[in-house]
Design an enzyme around this catalytic site. Structure first.
Site, PDB file in Angstrom:
ATOM      1  CG  ASN A  56      11.131  39.458  21.699  1.00 44.48           C
ATOM      2  OD1 ASN A  56      11.915  39.207  22.605  1.00 44.48           O
ATOM      3  ND2 ASN A  56      11.481  39.397  20.439  1.00 44.48           N
ATOM      4  N   GLY A  88      18.184  43.585  24.953  1.00 51.93           N
ATOM      5  CA  GLY A  88      18.564  44.840  24.312  1.00 51.93           C
ATOM      6  C   GLY A  88      20.064  45.130  24.410  1.00 51.93           C
ATOM      7  N   GLY A 123      22.746  44.320  27.407  1.00 56.85           N
ATOM      8  CA  GLY A 123      23.799  43.390  26.995  1.00 56.85           C
ATOM      9  C   GLY A 123      25.186  43.945  27.267  1.00 56.85           C
ATOM     10  CD  GLU A 157      22.136  35.243  19.615  1.00 55.75           C
ATOM     11  OE1 GLU A 157      21.672  35.886  18.662  1.00 55.75           O
ATOM     12  OE2 GLU A 157      23.104  34.482  19.503  1.00 55.75           O
ATOM     13  CB  CYS A 211      15.715  40.417  17.687  1.00 52.45           C
ATOM     14  SG  CYS A 211      15.549  38.673  17.339  1.00 52.45           S
TER      15      CYS A 211
HETATM   16  P1  NAD Z   1      15.935  43.906  28.036  1.00 52.96           P
HETATM   17  O1  NAD Z   1      17.362  44.071  27.650  1.00 52.96           O
HETATM   18  O2  NAD Z   1      15.238  45.039  28.687  1.00 52.96           O
HETATM   19  O3  NAD Z   1      15.783  42.676  29.072  1.00 52.96           O
HETATM   20  C1  NAD Z   1      16.244  41.383  28.763  1.00 52.96           C
HETATM   21  C2  NAD Z   1      16.439  40.605  30.058  1.00 52.96           C
HETATM   22  O4  NAD Z   1      17.491  41.194  30.816  1.00 52.96           O
HETATM   23  C3  NAD Z   1      15.223  40.576  30.973  1.00 52.96           C
HETATM   24  O5  NAD Z   1      15.108  39.291  31.547  1.00 52.96           O
HETATM   25  C4  NAD Z   1      15.588  41.590  32.044  1.00 52.96           C
HETATM   26  O6  NAD Z   1      14.924  41.363  33.267  1.00 52.96           O
HETATM   27  C5  NAD Z   1      17.077  41.324  32.169  1.00 52.96           C
HETATM   28  N1  NAD Z   1      17.849  42.393  32.795  1.00 52.96           N
HETATM   29  C6  NAD Z   1      17.622  43.715  32.774  1.00 52.96           C
HETATM   30  N2  NAD Z   1      18.592  44.370  33.454  1.00 52.96           N
HETATM   31  C7  NAD Z   1      19.443  43.426  33.912  1.00 52.96           C
HETATM   32  C8  NAD Z   1      20.654  43.456  34.662  1.00 52.96           C
HETATM   33  N3  NAD Z   1      21.173  44.606  35.085  1.00 52.96           N
HETATM   34  N4  NAD Z   1      21.276  42.292  34.931  1.00 52.96           N
HETATM   35  C9  NAD Z   1      20.780  41.130  34.493  1.00 52.96           C
HETATM   36  N5  NAD Z   1      19.637  41.036  33.776  1.00 52.96           N
HETATM   37  C10 NAD Z   1      18.984  42.160  33.484  1.00 52.96           C
HETATM   38  O7  NAD Z   1      15.178  43.414  26.720  1.00 52.96           O
HETATM   39  P2  NAD Z   1      13.606  43.219  26.479  1.00 52.96           P
HETATM   40  O8  NAD Z   1      12.949  44.557  26.448  1.00 52.96           O
HETATM   41  O9  NAD Z   1      13.051  42.158  27.365  1.00 52.96           O
HETATM   42  O10 NAD Z   1      13.648  42.595  24.996  1.00 52.96           O
HETATM   43  C11 NAD Z   1      13.762  43.363  23.867  1.00 52.96           C
HETATM   44  C12 NAD Z   1      15.154  43.343  23.294  1.00 52.96           C
HETATM   45  O11 NAD Z   1      15.611  42.012  23.097  1.00 52.96           O
HETATM   46  C13 NAD Z   1      15.205  43.987  21.916  1.00 52.96           C
HETATM   47  O12 NAD Z   1      16.327  44.814  21.810  1.00 52.96           O
HETATM   48  C14 NAD Z   1      15.317  42.803  20.982  1.00 52.96           C
HETATM   49  O13 NAD Z   1      15.879  43.083  19.732  1.00 52.96           O
HETATM   50  C15 NAD Z   1      16.158  41.872  21.782  1.00 52.96           C
HETATM   51  N6  NAD Z   1      16.022  40.486  21.284  1.00 52.96           N
HETATM   52  C16 NAD Z   1      17.075  39.891  20.649  1.00 52.96           C
HETATM   53  C17 NAD Z   1      16.936  38.605  20.129  1.00 52.96           C
HETATM   54  C18 NAD Z   1      18.056  37.897  19.432  1.00 52.96           C
HETATM   55  O14 NAD Z   1      18.030  36.672  19.390  1.00 52.96           O
HETATM   56  N7  NAD Z   1      19.041  38.601  18.884  1.00 52.96           N
HETATM   57  C19 NAD Z   1      15.714  37.943  20.271  1.00 52.96           C
HETATM   58  C20 NAD Z   1      14.671  38.597  20.919  1.00 52.96           C
HETATM   59  C21 NAD Z   1      14.840  39.861  21.433  1.00 52.96           C
END
Ligand code: NAD
Length: 474
Positions: free
Chosen positions: A147, A224, A228, A243, A277
């Site tokens: 995002n 997400g 995480g 995060e 987020c």
């Molecule tokens: P996501 O959790 O689907 O993916 C995030 C990253 O993790 C991507 O690069 C993905 O390829 C990687 N990933 C997925 N599975 C993995 C694994 N098994 N091992 C290692 N890496 C893996 O999140 P998204 O859909 O890209 O983003 C949306 C989420 O991010 C929302 O929940 C949003 O709130 C959160 N977010 C948080 C913040 C913050 O600073 N708190 C900022 C922006 C977005």
């Protein structure tokens, strides 16, 4: 992709498409586990180089990278807008913030201080003198979401370079191009090779190796909650920074400036199509002001221009994918079937989902408890501040919150009682600058970002004690 100091292409690729019309923008290599091992081996050398760079060199490189991005702002903004779902206006704002993040990182590099330690506080240590300083931890793995595909990467890369670490970035599979452009800026700025790698590929293929490898000293993850938690379980004995998401609340009291509260929360709810987020998801309005607030709010939302991301006049583009838009549609339909009322909204078209306002949302439907991460906001009338705080806290998230009031005592009550990492008075929950500590409680994560705070997380104190031949003189 940039791995172990070389730009690498591969036969096996991942297509990067524009979610607006599914047109192909580019392809990036689909990295394998061997590529990841090569990257980690390269980063081991990179970590030695990074740690030996004097602070003035780190600052110079960070400032040069920022200047390069500033000179090429148009290209960076277009890339964010094309591969992601931000409008060109939102993308331009993100590039400007990325420039700030890198410049703040350069400044923080000169403030990585230690302290002298009064060892003589312990009996028998009168002949000791010493201090601690902070040293870089080695190799940081950065895993980032779609995002904010540039600035959220910069939030990890800037502090890593400022603090003398090597860093391996695994950007979101759907938005890798902005991260690769960031790497280009650092190459132009003269960053020694192997300090920064950007490896493109699916998290499910290369993620485990990156997260579990013993040479990686820290996993800095933004994404997400589910991902995480999985990463935190696997990472083992390393630092982790998480995060994660949220479903942020904003409270509007009777004594607030209602018009300003409406303007601020509409923007906070629909920025980046609600894929933020910090985005406003739940608004608790004191009963007496509810009708005025909700009619002004709906009126403002109905003026929103939804359409082509690349037009300067567009307020809201498509979601990141049709699949995501379908998920949001399903959650809204479920809420409506359970008794919620749709004050404004409409039909989904492909990845486009219209800005939607719901009220009378039953507490047990998915949308009331989970993170929507889409253009939907829920309005709740509440009897008083206590009820608003109680309902705000009654979820498994706590990133940021907002409260609109002109009563300083009520503001302080909310400051004390709300379970969040940050609270904005007379602002929406999505207010943020890059120099502040940023992070959440509960399911919203662990640790804090914001350059100065990330630098702390990416360094460790080393204690030095000199034993003198005699009791030290003052
Ligand atoms: P996501 O959790 O689907 O993916 C995030 C990253 O993790 C991507 O690069 C993905 O390829 C990687 N990933 C997925 N599975 C993995 C694994 N098994 N091992 C290692 N890496 C893996 O999140 P998204 O859909 O890209 O983003 C949306 C989420 O991010 C929302 O929940 C949003 O709130 C959160 N977010 C948080 C913040 C913050 O600073 N708190 C900022 C922006 C977005």
């Amino acid at each position: 992709m940039l791995i172990a100091g070389k730009w690498v292409e591969k036969e096996e690729v991942i297509e990067v498409c524009n979610p607006q019309d599914n047109s192909l923008i580019s392809t990036v290599p689909a990295a394998s586990e061997e590529d990841m091992l090569l990257t980690i081996e390269g980063a081991k050398e990179g970590a030695k180089v990074a740690a030996s760079m004097p602070v003035h060199q780190r600052m110079n490189i960070l400032n040069k990278a920022a200047a390069y991005i500033e000179e090429n702002l148009g290209e960076y903004a277009a890339t964010i807008a094309l591969e992601g779902s931000k409008t060109i206006r939102e993308a331009t704002a993100e590039v400007k913030r990325c420039i700030q993040t890198l410049r703040i990182s350069a400044e923080e590099a000169r403030r990585i201080n230690g302290e002298t330690i009064p060892f003589d506080q312990a009996e028998g240590s009168e002949d000791r003198i010493g201090y601690y300083y902070r040293f870089p931890i080695g190799i940081v793995a950065a895993i980032t979401p779609f995002n904010d595909p540039l600035n959220l990467v910069a939030h990890k890369v800037g502090p890593a370079i400022a603090s003398g670490n090597a860093i391996i970035v695994k950007p979101a599979t759907v938005t890798p191009l902005s991260a690769l452009l960031l790497a280009e800026a650092f190459e132009k700025a003269g960053l020694p090779s192997k300090v920064l790698s950007v490896i493109t590929g699916k998290g499910s293929v290369i993620g485990d190796l990156l997260v579990t490898h013993p040479a990686i000293r820290m996993v800095s993850f933004t994404g997400g909650l589910e991902t995480g938690e999985e990463i935190a379980r696997k990472a083992g004995l390393k630092k982790i920074s998480m995060e994660l998401g949220s479903n942020s609340p904003v409270i509007v009291l009777n004594d607030a400036d209602i018009e300003k509260a409406v303007e601020s929360t509409v923007s906070g709810a629909f920025y980046a199509v609600g894929q933020n987020c910090l985005g406003v998801q739940r608004i608790y309005i004191e009963e007496e002001s509810y009708e005025t607030f909700s009619s002004l709010f709906v009126n403002r939302v109905q003026q929103y221009q939804v359409g082509d991301k690349m037009l300067n006049t567009t307020d809201m583009g498509p979601m990141i994918s049709e699949t995501e838009a379908i998920r949001v549609e399903r959650w809204v339909d479920e809420a409506v079937a359970m008794g919620a009322r749709r004050l404004t909204g409409g039909k989904r078209e492909g990845a486009f989902y219209p800005p939607t306002v719901l009220t009378d949302v039953p507490p047990d439907c998915t949308i009331a408890r989970q993170e929507i991460f889409g253009p939907v906001v829920l309005l709740y009338p509440v009897a008083d501040l206590d009820t608003a705080i109680e309902q705000s806290n009654d979820v498994n998230y706590g990133l940021q919150a907002g409260i609109f009031t002109s009563n300083i005592d009520k503001a302080f009550e909310a400051i004390g009682k709300m379970d969040v990492g940050g609270i904005m008075i007379n602002d929406s929950s999505d207010y943020r600058i890059d120099g502040m500590p940023f992070g959440g409680v509960k399911g919203s994560g662990l640790g804090r970002e914001g350059v100065k705070f990330t630098v702390q997380e990416m360094t460790e104190p080393k204690v030095v004690s000199f034993k003198l031949a005699q009791k030290r003189s003052v």
